[in-house]
Design a protein around this motif. Structure first.
Motif, PDB file in Angstrom:
ATOM      1  N   ILE A  78       4.427   9.861 -14.308  1.00 46.96           N
ATOM      2  CA  ILE A  78       4.301  10.603 -13.054  1.00 46.96           C
ATOM      3  C   ILE A  78       5.056  11.912 -13.265  1.00 46.96           C
ATOM      4  CG2 ILE A  78       4.093   8.557 -11.589  1.00 46.96           C
ATOM      5  CD1 ILE A  78       7.036   8.932 -10.778  1.00 46.96           C
ATOM      6  N   ALA A  79       4.908  12.853 -12.347  1.00 47.03           N
ATOM      7  CA  ALA A  79       5.607  14.134 -12.480  1.00 47.03           C
ATOM      8  C   ALA A  79       7.113  13.895 -12.581  1.00 47.03           C
ATOM      9  CB  ALA A  79       5.295  15.038 -11.290  1.00 47.03           C
ATOM     10  N   GLY A  80       7.714  14.350 -13.654  1.00 45.16           N
ATOM     11  CA  GLY A  80       9.153  14.240 -13.828  1.00 45.16           C
ATOM     12  C   GLY A  80       9.652  12.937 -14.411  1.00 45.16           C
ATOM     13  N   GLY A  81       8.752  12.025 -14.776  1.00 42.21           N
ATOM     14  CA  GLY A  81       9.221  10.770 -15.338  1.00 42.21           C
ATOM     15  C   GLY A  81       8.116   9.755 -15.521  1.00 42.21           C
ATOM     16  N   ARG A  82       8.499   8.478 -15.413  1.00 43.04           N
ATOM     17  CA  ARG A  82       7.512   7.421 -15.581  1.00 43.04           C
ATOM     18  C   ARG A  82       7.936   6.193 -14.774  1.00 43.04           C
ATOM     19  NH1 ARG A  82      10.899   7.264 -19.720  1.00 43.04           N
ATOM     20  NH2 ARG A  82      11.474   5.301 -20.683  1.00 43.04           N
ATOM     21  N   VAL A  83       6.929   5.411 -14.389  1.00 43.12           N
ATOM     22  CA  VAL A  83       7.135   4.158 -13.662  1.00 43.12           C
ATOM     23  C   VAL A  83       6.909   3.029 -14.663  1.00 43.12           C
ATOM     24  CG1 VAL A  83       6.338   2.712 -11.753  1.00 43.12           C
ATOM     25  CG2 VAL A  83       6.296   5.208 -11.518  1.00 43.12           C
ATOM     26  N   THR A  84       7.910   2.145 -14.799  1.00 40.19           N
ATOM     27  CA  THR A  84       7.812   1.093 -15.812  1.00 40.19           C
ATOM     28  C   THR A  84       7.776  -0.315 -15.234  1.00 40.19           C
ATOM     29  OG1 THR A  84      10.205   0.982 -16.095  1.00 40.19           O
ATOM     30  CG2 THR A  84       8.993   2.524 -17.521  1.00 40.19           C
ATOM     31  N   GLY A  85       7.960  -0.462 -13.927  1.00 40.59           N
ATOM     32  CA  GLY A  85       7.941  -1.795 -13.347  1.00 40.59           C
ATOM     33  C   GLY A  85       7.613  -1.769 -11.870  1.00 40.59           C
ATOM     34  N   VAL A  86       7.097  -2.894 -11.383  1.00 42.95           N
ATOM     35  CA  VAL A  86       6.731  -3.026  -9.976  1.00 42.95           C
ATOM     36  C   VAL A  86       7.046  -4.448  -9.515  1.00 42.95           C
ATOM     37  CG1 VAL A  86       4.341  -3.571 -10.566  1.00 42.95           C
ATOM     38  CG2 VAL A  86       4.862  -2.796  -8.285  1.00 42.95           C
ATOM     39  N   SER A  87       7.470  -4.556  -8.261  1.00 47.45           N
ATOM     40  CA  SER A  87       7.724  -5.853  -7.656  1.00 47.45           C
ATOM     41  C   SER A  87       7.356  -5.769  -6.173  1.00 47.45           C
ATOM     42  CB  SER A  87       9.205  -6.223  -7.811  1.00 47.45           C
ATOM     43  OG  SER A  87       9.484  -7.413  -7.118  1.00 47.45           O
ATOM     44  N   VAL A  88       6.481  -6.651  -5.725  1.00 47.71           N
ATOM     45  CA  VAL A  88       6.107  -6.701  -4.315  1.00 47.71           C
ATOM     46  C   VAL A  88       6.964  -7.779  -3.661  1.00 47.71           C
ATOM     47  CG1 VAL A  88       4.260  -7.182  -2.662  1.00 47.71           C
ATOM     48  CG2 VAL A  88       3.777  -5.853  -4.726  1.00 47.71           C
ATOM     49  N   ALA A  89       7.895  -7.352  -2.794  1.00 47.49           N
ATOM     50  CA  ALA A  89       8.829  -8.277  -2.153  1.00 47.49           C
ATOM     51  C   ALA A  89       8.263  -8.872  -0.861  1.00 47.49           C
ATOM     52  CB  ALA A  89      10.146  -7.560  -1.855  1.00 47.49           C
ATOM     53  N   LEU A  90       7.355  -8.150  -0.222  1.00 47.71           N
ATOM     54  CA  LEU A  90       6.753  -8.602   1.034  1.00 47.71           C
ATOM     55  C   LEU A  90       5.275  -8.242   0.979  1.00 47.71           C
ATOM     56  CD1 LEU A  90       7.200  -9.720   3.944  1.00 47.71           C
ATOM     57  CD2 LEU A  90       7.532  -7.342   4.654  1.00 47.71           C
ATOM     58  N   SER A  91       4.428  -9.236   1.154  1.00 42.83           N
ATOM     59  CA  SER A  91       2.990  -9.022   0.992  1.00 42.83           C
ATOM     60  C   SER A  91       2.238  -9.290   2.287  1.00 42.83           C
ATOM     61  CB  SER A  91       2.470  -9.948  -0.114  1.00 42.83           C
ATOM     62  OG  SER A  91       1.077  -9.851  -0.243  1.00 42.83           O
ATOM     63  N   GLN A  92       1.509  -8.293   2.748  1.00 41.87           N
ATOM     64  CA  GLN A  92       0.565  -8.404   3.849  1.00 41.87           C
ATOM     65  C   GLN A  92       1.133  -9.089   5.097  1.00 41.87           C
ATOM     66  OE1 GLN A  92      -3.427  -9.586   2.642  1.00 41.87           O
ATOM     67  NE2 GLN A  92      -2.929  -9.015   0.536  1.00 41.87           N
ATOM     68  N   LEU A  93       2.252  -8.568   5.577  1.00 37.02           N
ATOM     69  CA  LEU A  93       2.840  -9.060   6.821  1.00 37.02           C
ATOM     70  C   LEU A  93       2.039  -8.499   7.998  1.00 37.02           C
ATOM     71  CD1 LEU A  93       5.134 -10.430   8.473  1.00 37.02           C
ATOM     72  CD2 LEU A  93       6.331  -8.218   8.347  1.00 37.02           C
ATOM     73  N   TRP A  94       1.448  -9.367   8.790  1.00 38.97           N
ATOM     74  CA  TRP A  94       0.692  -8.945   9.973  1.00 38.97           C
ATOM     75  C   TRP A  94       1.693  -8.472  11.018  1.00 38.97           C
ATOM     76  CZ3 TRP A  94      -3.314  -7.027  12.005  1.00 38.97           C
ATOM     77  CH2 TRP A  94      -3.639  -7.184  13.345  1.00 38.97           C
ATOM     78  N   SER A  95       1.587  -7.200  11.420  1.00 40.91           N
ATOM     79  CA  SER A  95       2.555  -6.613  12.340  1.00 40.91           C
ATOM     80  C   SER A  95       1.889  -5.536  13.188  1.00 40.91           C
ATOM     81  CB  SER A  95       3.719  -6.012  11.535  1.00 40.91           C
ATOM     82  OG  SER A  95       4.662  -5.437  12.389  1.00 40.91           O
ATOM     83  N   PRO A  96       1.068  -5.919  14.166  1.00 45.74           N
ATOM     84  CA  PRO A  96       0.444  -4.905  15.023  1.00 45.74           C
ATOM     85  C   PRO A  96       1.510  -4.077  15.740  1.00 45.74           C
ATOM     86  CG  PRO A  96       0.018  -7.125  15.870  1.00 45.74           C
ATOM     87  CD  PRO A  96       0.759  -7.280  14.587  1.00 45.74           C
ATOM     88  N   ASP A  97       1.196  -2.821  15.972  1.00 42.09           N
ATOM     89  CA  ASP A  97       2.137  -1.919  16.626  1.00 42.09           C
ATOM     90  C   ASP A  97       2.502  -2.461  18.014  1.00 42.09           C
ATOM     91  OD1 ASP A  97       3.522   0.711  16.727  1.00 42.09           O
ATOM     92  OD2 ASP A  97       2.140   1.027  18.399  1.00 42.09           O
ATOM     93  N   GLU A  98       3.787  -2.483  18.316  1.00 43.75           N
ATOM     94  CA  GLU A  98       4.254  -3.060  19.575  1.00 43.75           C
ATOM     95  C   GLU A  98       3.809  -2.285  20.810  1.00 43.75           C
ATOM     96  OE1 GLU A  98       8.476  -3.500  19.240  1.00 43.75           O
ATOM     97  OE2 GLU A  98       8.290  -4.873  17.546  1.00 43.75           O
ATOM     98  N   SER A  99       3.704  -0.978  20.701  1.00 40.49           N
ATOM     99  CA  SER A  99       3.361  -0.188  21.888  1.00 40.49           C
ATOM    100  C   SER A  99       1.865   0.037  22.063  1.00 40.49           C
ATOM    101  CB  SER A  99       4.100   1.152  21.875  1.00 40.49           C
ATOM    102  OG  SER A  99       3.752   1.877  20.722  1.00 40.49           O
ATOM    103  N   THR A 100       1.111   0.074  20.953  1.00 34.73           N
ATOM    104  CA  THR A 100      -0.319   0.375  21.069  1.00 34.73           C
ATOM    105  C   THR A 100      -1.217  -0.792  20.671  1.00 34.73           C
ATOM    106  OG1 THR A 100      -0.498   1.184  18.792  1.00 34.73           O
ATOM    107  CG2 THR A 100       0.126   2.802  20.497  1.00 34.73           C
ATOM    108  N   ALA A 101      -0.654  -1.812  20.040  1.00 34.34           N
ATOM    109  CA  ALA A 101      -1.398  -2.970  19.523  1.00 34.34           C
ATOM    110  C   ALA A 101      -2.356  -2.593  18.397  1.00 34.34           C
ATOM    111  CB  ALA A 101      -2.130  -3.708  20.642  1.00 34.34           C
ATOM    112  N   ARG A 102      -2.184  -1.384  17.819  1.00 31.21           N
ATOM    113  CA  ARG A 102      -3.031  -1.002  16.678  1.00 31.21           C
ATOM    114  C   ARG A 102      -2.798  -1.985  15.535  1.00 31.21           C
ATOM    115  NH1 ARG A 102      -1.880   5.155  15.288  1.00 31.21           N
ATOM    116  NH2 ARG A 102      -3.194   4.646  13.514  1.00 31.21           N
ATOM    117  N   PRO A 103      -3.872  -2.440  14.871  1.00 35.47           N
ATOM    118  CA  PRO A 103      -3.738  -3.388  13.772  1.00 35.47           C
ATOM    119  C   PRO A 103      -3.006  -2.766  12.580  1.00 35.47           C
ATOM    120  CG  PRO A 103      -6.013  -3.270  14.534  1.00 35.47           C
ATOM    121  CD  PRO A 103      -5.274  -2.153  15.189  1.00 35.47           C
TER     122      PRO A 103
END
Length: 129
Positions: free
Chosen positions: A89-114
């Motif tokens: 990537i610009a200025g360096g490189r990405v060498t690892g990835v970790s997904v700590a939280l996957s697809q948490l359903w959380s509709p917006d509290e004020s608008t209920a947007r999905p």
């Protein structure tokens, strides 16, 4: 002195241009919430820096849809794309990835947007390391 890369902007650019995601979000990717759905919002959660040559930035990625199905499709496709954000990537490189939280359903509290939420951490290094 080696500076760590600007992962925030690189991640926004990557998701904004990803071939499988563009038809789903229409280019609406950024660090501010878009008024139109579907869209993607990325928030930096900080992260660690165990060494001067290694950073561990963490992000919350919100996958917004006009419908539940749009949000879920965007989240599923987007999470698959997050694993591909490896390499130079610009200025360096990405060498690892970790997904700590996957697809948490959380509709917006004020608008209920999905919305689904993902939390991801990357391992990054400056170009000089």
């Amino acid at each position: 002195m080696a500076l760590l890369p600007d992962v925030d902007q690189a991640l926004v650019d990557y998701l904004k241009a990803h071939l499988l995601l563009v038809p789903l979000h229409g280019g609406r990717v950024g660090t501010k919430l878009q008024s139109t759905s579907p869209s993607v919002r990325i928030t930096s959660l900080g992260g660690g820096q165990p060494w001067p040559w290694e950073g561990l930035p963490e992000y919350q990625v919100e996958w917004w849809g006009g419908t539940d199905v749009q949000a879920k499709t965007l989240a599923r496709t987007g999470e698959a794309a997050l694993w591909g954000f490896l390499g130079p990537i610009a200025g360096g490189r990405v060498t690892g990835v970790s997904v700590a939280l996957s697809q948490l359903w959380s509709p917006d509290e004020s608008t209920a947007r999905p919305r689904f939420i993902t939390q991801v951490q990357y391992r990054v290094h400056p170009e000089e390391s």
